[in-house]
Every structure is written in structure tokens, then in C-alpha cells.
Scaffold this active site. Structure first.
Site, PDB file in Angstrom:
ATOM      1  CE1 TYR A 150       4.958 -28.862  -8.527  1.00  0.00           C
ATOM      2  CE2 TYR A 150       2.918 -29.329  -9.690  1.00  0.00           C
ATOM      3  CZ  TYR A 150       3.895 -29.705  -8.790  1.00  0.00           C
ATOM      4  OH  TYR A 150       3.790 -30.904  -8.163  1.00  0.00           O
ATOM      5  CD  GLU A 151       3.667 -23.413  -5.253  1.00  0.00           C
ATOM      6  OE1 GLU A 151       2.570 -23.757  -5.697  1.00  0.00           O
ATOM      7  OE2 GLU A 151       3.855 -22.339  -4.662  1.00  0.00           O
ATOM      8  N   GLY A 152       6.604 -21.380  -8.946  1.00  0.00           N
ATOM      9  CA  GLY A 152       7.732 -20.499  -9.275  1.00  0.00           C
ATOM     10  C   GLY A 152       8.789 -21.301 -10.007  1.00  0.00           C
TER      11      GLY A 152
END
Lengths: 567, 567
Positions: free
Chosen positions: A429-431
Site C-alpha cells: 500500500y501507499e505505492g
């Protein structure tokens, strides 16, 4: 298993980051910092840590009326946490935030997440929403939403992902329509919305990416909207939680599929300019990436503490030199190797996160414009390293913690299996960490014509060369420079993209190794001094050298990834 | 997700193993082998694979009467599997077994475990029990128990672990008492007993390690007993399942805490001689280690298939050279790197398991006594490599499979999260991978005065030098030889024990790399030939070189593991 906030290690990381960057990250006295960390550590270990197994065994639920209920004890603890002022730590002072440095937020974020990551996720998202609103929203929106977001009375979310648009946002379908009164009507579905609904706060401020009808295709046609669960007039907005995901870990946190506009459109207000939504989103994502890296540090720290405690207590076999008497397994060389690997990777990740935080603080507090610019560029390179390295090692370290526990680690009651399950979301998550690496090699390396990277590597080389017996490390720095040069010459090519992840790991090791060497020089006094010296020695000789060798090998085999035999 | 049995890859691994060892592992024709694999693959994918998510979501249960019920469908499928003759594949022919080579058993074991590892665990333990009884038990016990164990009508277990005695069996407390009629009374508790109770068969044959009253202390006072759930007279023996573990994975399989002798003692019969129980146990453990390695191959293969399928179908972003149109993620270089790493690690692990199986087959079938001895020594070195490498990469490959899936991989419904949870037991059970490494460096390397290892490395060097562009690989072989020499000179010292695990990985890479090179030379025809060539190229350039570099670095930092700073 008790959680012990590692305050001396965190203070050393802060001190190292400031010294390394030759800046000062804030104007708090060391006594103030120590006092805040002590209080935060106490709240985390006493109040939050007990929630962790509860959330795992009793996940959030969605009832038939569409209401999400968090695990037992979460609501009360969240409210007590806000009342103690922890949510407002870094919030802007004009909205009753305490405006403290990001370094301090990173330190406290580690505590909250070591204690219960699924719980601590909620304020992490609120912090992102505060930042995006503060930087980009109108004065009216700021005045209406920031005070309660800063206090934590209301919470925030990020609504990016749709089923067909995960890493690639150009493909978003969620729609926005102008109404003429300055507001918009939002319709569409979002998935993977962390704390998209819950019962810890009476209102939830959703930041939603959507596309205006007349917007250009692709990422240049995406706008960002503030869509509150409860409208200013007290009525419920046209949005609801459709379902909760059944996840491998962070089970306490509700991961929602959200529906906007079942009844004509949810009311939303534009943040920033139309079609410039991604810019606003990236503001909040950079900071969020650092905080996700910190979650990695947090889980790695917690798992390392559990492994050390078990290894000290569990007696099996006779270690060499113990005359055939049985020993706690911490005396066995292979267990020691595992423990040392865990401890140094955790320390290295903490150094990277703290270095990023310190650079971000300097980018605001440094005296000259030039210094502020340099610090910001430095933070830009360090952010993907902090996010990717810390979250990768969180997966590895929690896995090794299970291994140290043997069969007991595979039984859920022991607790380490939960850290392992929780950790696995972090590289995604978050890239994803692959996206971090692409960002690093296609954009960040090129900042200032490559100057920022050169400065970072130069200071690493200086620090490492001052460290005892670091010949292979100096060769590794040189190899990393060669790799970087090669990547800068062909930033978007298949070859450089195929080695981006191993290169990212190598560069993270070089920067972290230099910080650990600096920390070993700075640490004074008893256990911490010994620990810092052993960490630096082991990390530089084993971890750094291996990571750079792996990146080099990866380059020499990268042509194979291009072959047809894969499809 | 459908499971496709990788028959061409398995046939290539068998062929490579035989060619590499310059032996023939059995007298079956290629057509026979192909026919058996096709049938087994069909049973696995059609009948067993559907059970896998069922077992994960509906684990085995223990009711108040002490009865264990396996997940829906397991009993019927197990019985159909036995009726089709799959349990008796390698069983001794005098007890109606088919006496087929171990290589073939390994191939089929991969299919069963790729389909549903928690299900396939049960016959894996039965195979161990058959072996121990066949090698060491009296004719009477053999005649009474082997026919039904070989057919699968009854199943077997291994009862080693007690709460205070996991890796270190010298500490066992379970007691045995002579009765005078040739039988014994067993009392004590055991934990982590896989399929200790279940409803798939009417009787369960427990092999239990216990200590006679007058036995010497330590491992030389341990005896092995056969303790059936149902006694020959049809009555229930004095043993029961106390509880089931709540595990991270393999949830379908009942992991039991067992109580023996609540009412005066469970009746048991000695296997082998008194106080020589560990010898008998080790007979079965060596083979079990190979089969656990095969479970690693199985999960890695299944996860790799899932990742390839998802990467072909999921469209995100535009890959380089695709003119800005969106692409399935299999076109993205970093995804290709992950897929190639997964595929080559899986292929390498399969090569190691098949090489071990082939050596074991040769140790029985080779023409001369000398050849049989050499083959057995070769199998002894290869066994820890096959077990440790295959199970370590199973954890890594299943983790990467989640990464390829992104957020969808973290959601349990997708299925890859289960492979990840299931895989984590593999580096722990049947001797942790640290124990494998200690066995390797303190015993196996020294076999025949180091001659066996020299022969293995010599043949690796020959094969790798015939492979294109393998200069770094040749250096890696030389480095591995140097490391091995250093370890042989100080086999039990702290330093060698501290690098045992990284060395084990390096040696496994060298042996597997040579096998992949040989396979690339052997493979003929279309897709398989391309795949074998790409696998060898990538594995040797990236994996082998990195693993040896990591082992070298590990040695240079090993002194740090001895420091006081760890305790």
C-alpha cells in the site's frame, strides 16, 4: 508479550539524522523530546498494545444497516488518545495543532504502530488528509474541517483505488458533476478504503479522486474532492460502506468498499484546482510513504523484541563452549545470527525513516532558501528508500521472528504470526515497492541533474571510510555509484526498470550503513554504545555488501527478464 | 485458480537428475512415467485442489467426546485417493506396495501438495511410519501393520515433540514401562502431532518416542514405540487428542496435543532396540525431509502459477516500448523480474529435490556396492540442501506472489495469502532449516573425509563451465569451495555455525545452478527449451552469484554474532 518503547534507539537515530544532514530538525530541547517520547511510549504500551490481539481475533464488522463497528475497546482508546493530544502533534498551530517536527511524529508513529498497527492506521490517514487540505483547500474548507481533523474528533480517508485502477490512476472512472452552488456531485465506487467507515468518530472526511465530465483522459483529468460522511447541515451524505475485506492481516482495521452517489450523488467540494487532483494527492502521499515506512520499523521492532525475549527464555541443546549443559537458544550461533540480522535491519530502517523526517523538517526550518531546497531534494530521494526498505525488512524480520520461535511461532496464540500477517500489506500500500523503485530510478536520481544523489553518496563515502575495516563497504559504495550512473543514463529503459528494485535496496543499504556507522561514533554509554557498534559492524560487513552484490548480479542477469520465454 | 500439474518441468528435472548423477533412478519406461504422472496430476487438480480453500476456511474440529472431524469432503477424497492406489506407490512390494522409485513419489508428492498441502500432509506421515516399521520393526509388527498402512486404510504419525523438547530431543520425558508380555505401557504428553486424530481412517498408528525407566539420560535413552489408536483386539487404546492448535496456515490439518496413558498407560510395542529409538526415527526423518522440501516446491509452483495468471490478465500502466497503450502487468520489467525469480527458484528447488530422490534411488538400484554407497553419501549431502532451500524459497516465492497481486493478494479470497500462510511452517518442521545447516556443516560435509562434497562440487564446476558466459559463476564455485574448506577445518566452532545457514544457501545455489545448466542443455522443443534456457541464464547470473556473495559477506561479519552486545 510486553512492548518496550525503544526510546534510546530512537533518540540515537534522531541525533544521527541531524548530525548526518548537518542540520537541526527542530527547536525542541532534548529534555522536551525525551519527555514527549516517554509519555507517548507509555500510552502506546499500556493503552494501545492490549488492543492488538483483540482486533486480530475480533475484526471490525459491518451490520445490515451499513454501520461499521470497530473491535472492543477501540473507540474508547481512540478518544482517550485524542484527548491526550496525540493526534494534534504535528498539526498546523493555527488550527490548534502543536506544530512539532516530523521527526517527532515519526518517533511516536513507531510507538503507536508497534503497539497495534491496525489501530494506528486510522490517524495515519487523518494526518494525510490534514496535509492535503491545509496545502490545497480553500480557506472556507480549512476553517470548517481542519480544527476537528487536527484534534482527531473527526478522521480522514484517502479514496484512490477502484477495481480497475490500482497502481495506475489514469484509469479512474469515479465521476464528479458541477452543481452550480460551488459544490459537486460524486458518483462511483472505491475499494480498499482504510477506515472508510467506523464508529470511533461522528464524522469522516473522505478525500476522493474523481473525474469531471469534461475532463481530459488520463491522469490530467483527475480532481480531488472533500466528501464528508455528515454534511454541514447534519444530514448524512449520499455514501455508504458496501462491504469489508477479509484480509490476511490488519484485521482490526475496516477496509471498505465504498459506494458514492446511490441516490443522485454525494456532495463534495473541490480541493485545489479542477483536473489537478493528483498533485494534491501526491502532497499527502509523500508524507504517508514515510509513515508507512515507519510502520515497517514498528512491526520489525516489535517482532525483534519478541524474538529476543523468546530466545532468552527457551532452553534447547548445548551451545558451543557451554560444556554440554543446555542453553537458552540465544547462545546458539545461528540464532544469534538471526537476532542480529533482525536487530540491524530494524535499526537501519529506523535510520532511513528518521533521515527522511529530518530532511523534511530541515526543508521547512533551515535558515536559507538554498538549504531548504537541498533538504527537500534530499528528502525526495530518501522517501522511496525509507518506504521500500523498511517495509521489505518488516516482512523479512517478522518471518525470522517466527523462525526463532520454531513451532510456537506458527501457533497464533504466540502473537508473532500476527506481526507476519500484518506486515505483508506494507510493501503493497501507499505505492508498491516496485513503484517506489520506478519513482527512484526514473525521477529521483535525476533531481538537480544528479547532484542530490552525488551529495548523498559522497557523505556516505566519507562516513563509511571513517569506520573501521570498511574496505568491502568502500567497494560497495563505488559499485552503487556505477550502478546509479548507468541508471541515470537510461532512466526509463527496460533494463534499468528491471534492476530498479535491487538497486533501491542497495542504495538504502549504503545510506543506512553510513548512518549506523555515524550512530556507532555518536553513541555513548554502556549497552547502547555496544549495541550501536555491533549493529554497524554486522550491517556494513554483511547486509550492505550482500545487497550491493545482489544489485550487481541483478544487472548482469537483467537481459533474461526481457526474453519471450516469460509469456 | 486452476492448478496445472507441471509435467514437462518435472520430467526434465528427473532426466537432469539422472544424467547429472550418471545413474538411472529406476527401470520404468518413459511412457510409464508419463502415464503415471498424467493420472496423478489429474487426480490432484480435479479432486484434491478443490479441498484447499475448504480446509482453510473450515479447519478440522475437536468435539467434546474427543473426536476430530476433518473438513468437508476430506474423508471421501482420502478414501478415493487410496482406492486409486496412490498411497501404495512406493510401499514395499511384499506388503502390496508398488515399489516404484522415490523420484516418482517426489513428483506425485509435488502434485498432492500443490493441490492442498494440509490434505497431503497425512499420507506424508504415513510414508514415514511405513519406512520406520519396515526397516526396524519385528516381523510380527510388520505383518500386522504394514498391509493397511501401505494401502492407506490406516494412517501413521510421528510423536517426537513435547513442550520442553522441540529441536532438542535429549530432554524427552514421555515414559515407557515393560509389561512382561512383550508390550509396553506409554505415558506422557506430546504436542504438534500432525493428524494425531482424524476421521479419514478407522485406525491411526502412532510412532512414539519415550524413555524407559532405567534408560540412560540424554538421546541414548530414547526408544521408539508403535502405539495404535485401536488395539488388535478392537478396543480403544489409552490415548486421546487433548486439543487442536490454532495455526497460521495448514488449517485443514489437525495438529494435536496428545495424551498417552491417562488410565494406566497406552499399550505400545518396541520398534528396533531399546534406547536406540533415535536411529529408527532418523531413518524416517531423512526421507521426510526430502518430502517436506517437495512441499516447498509444491507451494512455490502453485504460487508461481497464480502470479503468472494474474500478471497476464491484470492491466495497469503502460510498459516500456508499448507506445503508451495500457499493458498487462506481465509486460512491466519489474513484474517480469519477480516472475522470473519465482519461476527459477521453484525450478531450482525441484532440481534439488529430484537430485536427492535420484541419488536415493541409485543407492538402492545401482549395480555395484561402491556405486550404491556413493549415491547414498550424495543423497546425505543433498537432503539438507533440498529441505532448507526448497522451504526457504517457498516462503519467499509465496510472498512475491502476493506482491505481484498487489492489494488483491492481501485479500484472503484470492487464495495466494493461503499459500503464504501455509508455507511458513516448512522451514520449521522436520528439523528447522538452522538444524539442517548444522547437520550439513558438522556432519555431511565431512562424509568420506570430504570426498563426497568434492565430487559434487567438481561435477558442478564441470557443468557450469560448459554453460555460456559463466565467469562469475565459476568464481562463485571457487568461493564456495573455499568456504567449505574453512568450515571443514572447524566443523563445530561458533564461527562455522554462525555462517552455516548462508553457506547452505550458497551450496544449494551452486548445485541447483549446475542442474539448471544441464537441464538447459537437455531440454528439447519449443516452450520448455526456451524456459529452461532463460531459467539457467537468470538463475546462474543473479541467484547463484548473489547467494555466494551473501555467504562470503556473512563470514566476514560472523565475529559480530559472538559479541556480548546481544544479550
Amino acid at each position: 508479550m510486553t512492548y518496550n518503547p525503544p526510546i534510546p534507539q530512537i533518540l540515537l537515530a534522531m541525533q544521527t539524522a541531524d548530525r548526518f544532514a548537518a542540520t537541526q530538525s527542530g527547536d525542541l530541547s532534548p529534555e522536551d523530546v525525551q519527555a514527549i517520547l516517554s509519555e507517548a511510549g507509555r500510552f502506546a504500551s499500556e493503552r494501545i498494545a492490549p488492543l492488538n490481539p483483540v482486533g486480530d481475533r475480533t475484526p471490525s464488522t459491518l451490520d445490515e444497516s451499513g454501520k461499521v463497528t470497530t473491535p472492543p475497546g477501540w473507540r474508547e482508546t481512540y478518544q482517550a488518545w485524542c484527548e491526550a493530544g496525540w493526534n494534534s502533534l504535528t498539526g498546523p498551530t493555527e488550527y490548534c495543532g502543536q506544530g512539532l517536527p516530523i521527526s517527532l511524529a515519526v518517533a511516536c508513529t513507531e510507538f503507536w504502530n508497534s503497539s497495534a498497527m491496525a489501530f494506528a492506521l486510522c490517524p495515519l490517514l487523518t494526518a494525510g488528509a490534514i496535509e492535503a487540505i491545509y496545502e490545497h483547500a480553500s480557506q472556507e474548507l480549512k476553517d470548517r474541517y481542519l480544527p476537528k481533523l487536527v484534534s482527531g474528533e473527526w478522521t480522514g480517508t484517502m479514496n484512490l483505488t477502484e477495481p480497475q485502477a490500482g497502481s495506475d490512476l489514469s484509469n479512474l472512472r469515479c465521476k464528479a458533476k458541477r452543481t452550480g452552488d460551488g459544490s459537486y456531485r460524486i458518483t462511483g465506487n472505491k475499494i480498499f478504503i482504510t477506515y472508510g467507515d467506523h464508529d470511533c468518530s461522528p464524522n469522516i472526511v473522505h478525500l476522493v479522486l474523481a473525474r469531471l465530465e469534461d475532463a481530459p483522459a488520463g491522469t490530467r483529468g483527475i480532481s480531488l474532492f472533500l466528501v464528508p460522511k455528515i454534511l454541514p447541515d447534519g444530514s448524512h451524505n449520499d455514501l455508504r460502506c458496501l462491504s469489508l475485506e477479509h484480509k490476511l492481516g490488519i484485521r482490526g482495521s475496516p477496509t471498505c468498499a465504498m459506494a458514492y452517489g446511490d441516490n443522485g450523488g454525494a456532495r463534495g467540494w473541490l480541493i485545489g484546482e479542477e483536473n489537478r487532483g493528483l498533485n494534491c494527492m501526491f502532497t499527502m502521499m509523500n508524507n504517508a510513504r514515510l509513515l508507512v515506512g515507519t510502520q515497517g520499523v514498528a512491526l520489525a521492532e516489535r517482532a525483534t523484541q519478541a524474538a529476543f525475549a523468546y530466545a532468552r527464555e527457551r532452553v534447547q541443546g548445548s551451545a558451543p563452549g557451554r560444556d554440554g549443559t543446555t542453553s537458552p537458544i540465544i547462545h546458539h550461533p545461528d540464532v544469534r545470527r538471526m537476532l542480529l540480522e533482525m536487530r540491524t535491519r530494524t535499526a537501519a530502517a529506523r535510520m532511513l525513516c528518521m533521515a527522511t523526517a529530518s530532511a523534511l523538517d530541515s526543508s521547512v526550518n533551515a535558515q536559507t532558501e538554498k538549504e531548504r531546497h537541498r533538504a527537500y531534494a534530499r528528502a525526495s530521494i530518501l522517501t522511496p528508500l525509507a518506504k521500500a526498505y523498511s517495509t521489505d525488512i518488516a516482512v523479512e524480520v517478522t518471518s525470522t521472528a517466527i523462525q526463532v520461535h520454531g513451532g510456537m511461532g506458527y501457533v497464533e496464540e504466540t502473537g508473532v504470526a500476527q506481526y507476519y500477517r500484518d506486515a505483508r500489506i506494507l510493501p503493497i500500500y501507499e505505492g508498491t515497492n516496485g513503484i517506489q523503485a520506478i519513482d527512484l530510478v526514473t525521477r529521483k536520481l535525476l533531481l538537480g541533474g544528479g547532484e542530490t544523489l552525488s551529495q548523498i553518496l559522497e557523505s556516505c563515502r566519507r562516513t563509511l571510510s571513517a569506520f573501521e575495516s570498511c574496505l568491502p563497504a568502500m567497494q560497495a559504495v563505488a559499485d552503487t555509484e556505477d550502478l546509479a550512473k548507468m541508471l541515470c543514463d537510461a532512466p526509463g529503459g527496460s533494463l534499468s526498470l528491471a534492476v530498479a528494485v535491487p538497486f533501491q535496496r542497495a542504495l538504502a543499504n549504503v545510506v543506512a550503513g553510513a548512518h549506523l556507522a555515524e550512530a556507532a561514533a555518536l553513541a555513548r554509554g554502556g549497552a547502547l554504545e555496544t549495541e550501536a557498534a555491533v549493529n554497524a559492524r554486522f550491517f556494513i560487513a554483511v547486509e550492505l555488501v550482500s545487497a550491493v552484490a545482489a544489485a550487481k548480479a541483478s544487472l548482469s542477469g537483467a537481459d533474461a527478464t526481457g526474453s519471450d520465454g516469460l509469456e
